[in-house]
Design a protein around this motif. Structure first.
Motif, PDB file in Angstrom:
ATOM      1  N   PHE A   1      15.328  41.500  92.956  1.00 11.07           N
ATOM      2  CA  PHE A   1      15.900  42.690  92.370  1.00 11.07           C
ATOM      3  C   PHE A   1      17.161  42.369  91.618  1.00 11.07           C
ATOM      4  CE2 PHE A   1      17.162  42.088  96.713  1.00 11.07           C
ATOM      5  CZ  PHE A   1      18.540  42.174  96.664  1.00 11.07           C
TER       6      PHE A   1
ATOM      7  N   PHE B   1      12.325  41.870  88.585  1.00 11.76           N
ATOM      8  CA  PHE B   1      12.944  43.049  88.040  1.00 11.76           C
ATOM      9  C   PHE B   1      14.111  42.610  87.183  1.00 11.76           C
ATOM     10  CE2 PHE B   1      10.850  44.145  91.916  1.00 11.76           C
ATOM     11  CZ  PHE B   1      10.208  45.336  91.608  1.00 11.76           C
TER      12      PHE B   1
ATOM     13  N   GLN C   1      16.567  48.843  95.376  1.00  5.40           N
ATOM     14  CA  GLN C   1      16.237  50.172  94.868  1.00  5.40           C
ATOM     15  C   GLN C   1      16.758  51.284  95.773  1.00  5.40           C
ATOM     16  OE1 GLN C   1      12.080  50.467  93.970  1.00  5.40           O
ATOM     17  NE2 GLN C   1      12.107  48.746  92.545  1.00  5.40           N
ATOM     18  N   GLN C   2      17.173  50.903  96.980  1.00  5.10           N
ATOM     19  CA  GLN C   2      17.700  51.881  97.923  1.00  5.10           C
ATOM     20  C   GLN C   2      19.098  51.455  98.356  1.00  5.10           C
ATOM     21  OE1 GLN C   2      14.762  53.224 100.999  1.00  5.10           O
ATOM     22  NE2 GLN C   2      13.598  51.459 100.285  1.00  5.10           N
TER      23      GLN C   2
ATOM     24  N   LYS D   1      25.347  53.353  98.885  1.00  6.56           N
ATOM     25  CA  LYS D   1      25.316  52.306  97.865  1.00  6.56           C
ATOM     26  C   LYS D   1      26.498  51.353  98.084  1.00  6.56           C
ATOM     27  CE  LYS D   1      21.750  53.896  95.588  1.00  6.56           C
ATOM     28  NZ  LYS D   1      20.475  53.143  95.493  1.00  6.56           N
TER      29      LYS D   1
END
Length: 301
Positions: free
Chosen positions: A11, A40, A236-237, A282
């Motif tokens: 990622f 990604f 993504q999380q 985040k």
């Protein structure tokens, strides 16, 4: 599916981006035979992280020299032993990954390569590992119950990353090790019930054993207690670090490997134990995040 290659996806992260000068290289054919990768990238036409890593591995002597990888090969293609300096004079700059065959272990290894960190890894088949990682990893195959082998594996090692349970039981001397990072699913095992508790009983014993050993070692340690590890895309999380969350939640394997590598540069004075799952928080500054976790953790959980 039986016979299919495992898929590893990486990622976006500022620490994982590579030099754009290598975008024109072609991916490694050797490595692609063993793994399928999903990458990604922040730019549609930009070469993905994993493709760039494979290019580095197959880039040839000139590129290896730039990247800092060892270039010592014997006639049969296996790296030759380095001239062993006296133990008291050796430079301890390597990170040992205790399972280079483990999926998370391989993710950790590739992230360390990007950071230009000297990597040593314990593997089952040295030649297969050589074909996969080239000279970027000092792959070592042997019996971890053999004291002589373990001593050799730990030479030049400053930190140890354990992506699974069971390695630390065989470790008798912690001399020279500056940091141990243990990925633990103890919270998951303790929270399981019924038939699942029976299935996890041996893994639970190993996890408890490893955690107790590292706490008693006198070496600074980071125990990362995760939720159920899942094959979902990382990055993504967000995250959740609440106590008790690991027994109920899950964590992407990619995120787990990423946190292990981030922990390297955040060494606690004594020990750090924390739980983590994917959640809504985040994290943009991992140094600050680890500092907060250290303030909250007693290291005795």
């Amino acid at each position: 599916m039986a016979g299919s290659a495992p898929t590893i996806s990486f990622f976006n992260s500022s620490s994982l981006y590579c030099n754009r000068a290598f975008e024109n290289f072609k991916p490694s054919r050797t490595f692609d035979k063993r793994f399928s990768f999903t990458c990604f990238s922040s730019k549609k036409k930009q070469l993905g992280f994993m493709d760039q890593i494979l290019d580095y591995i197959e880039g040839g002597p000139k590129l290896r020299k730039w990247y800092g990888a060892p270039d010592i090969l014997s006639k049969d293609g296996i790296e030759t032993a380095e001239n062993e300096a006296p133990e008291e004079d050796e430079v301890k700059d390597a990170v040992l990954v205790t399972d280079g065959d483990n999926e998370i272990g391989q993710m950790i290894i590739l992230s360390l390569i990007v950071k230009r960190i000297r990597v040593k890894a314990l593997v089952k088949d040295k030649r297969v590992a050589m074909e996969a990682f080239g000279t970027y990893v000092e792959s070592m195959a042997g019996d971890t119950k053999d004291k002589a082998f373990l001593k050799k594996a730990l030479r030049g090692v400053r930190a140890v990353i354990c992506p699974n349970e069971g390695f630390l039981y065989n470790l008798e001397s912690w001399k020279g090790i500056q940091h141990v990072i243990l990925l633990s699913q103890l919270s998951v095992y303790r929270g399981s019930t019924g038939i699942q508790a029976v299935i996890n009983s041996n893994a639970r014993k190993l996890a408890e054993q490893d955690e107790n050993l590292v706490k008693a070692s006198g070496v600074p340690y980071s125990i990362i207690r995760t939720g159920v590890l899942k094959d979902t895309p990382g990055g993504q999380q967000g995250f959740c670090f609440e106590e008790g969350s690991a027994a109920k939640g899950s964590l992407s394997k990619e995120d787990a490997s990423f946190i292990c590598v981030e922990a390297l540069d955040n060494i606690p004075v004594k020990g750090l134990v924390f739980e983590v799952i994917n959640g809504g928080e985040k994290v943009s500054d991992w140094k600050k995040c680890f500092a907060t976790l250290m303030d909250m953790s007693s290291g005795e959980a």
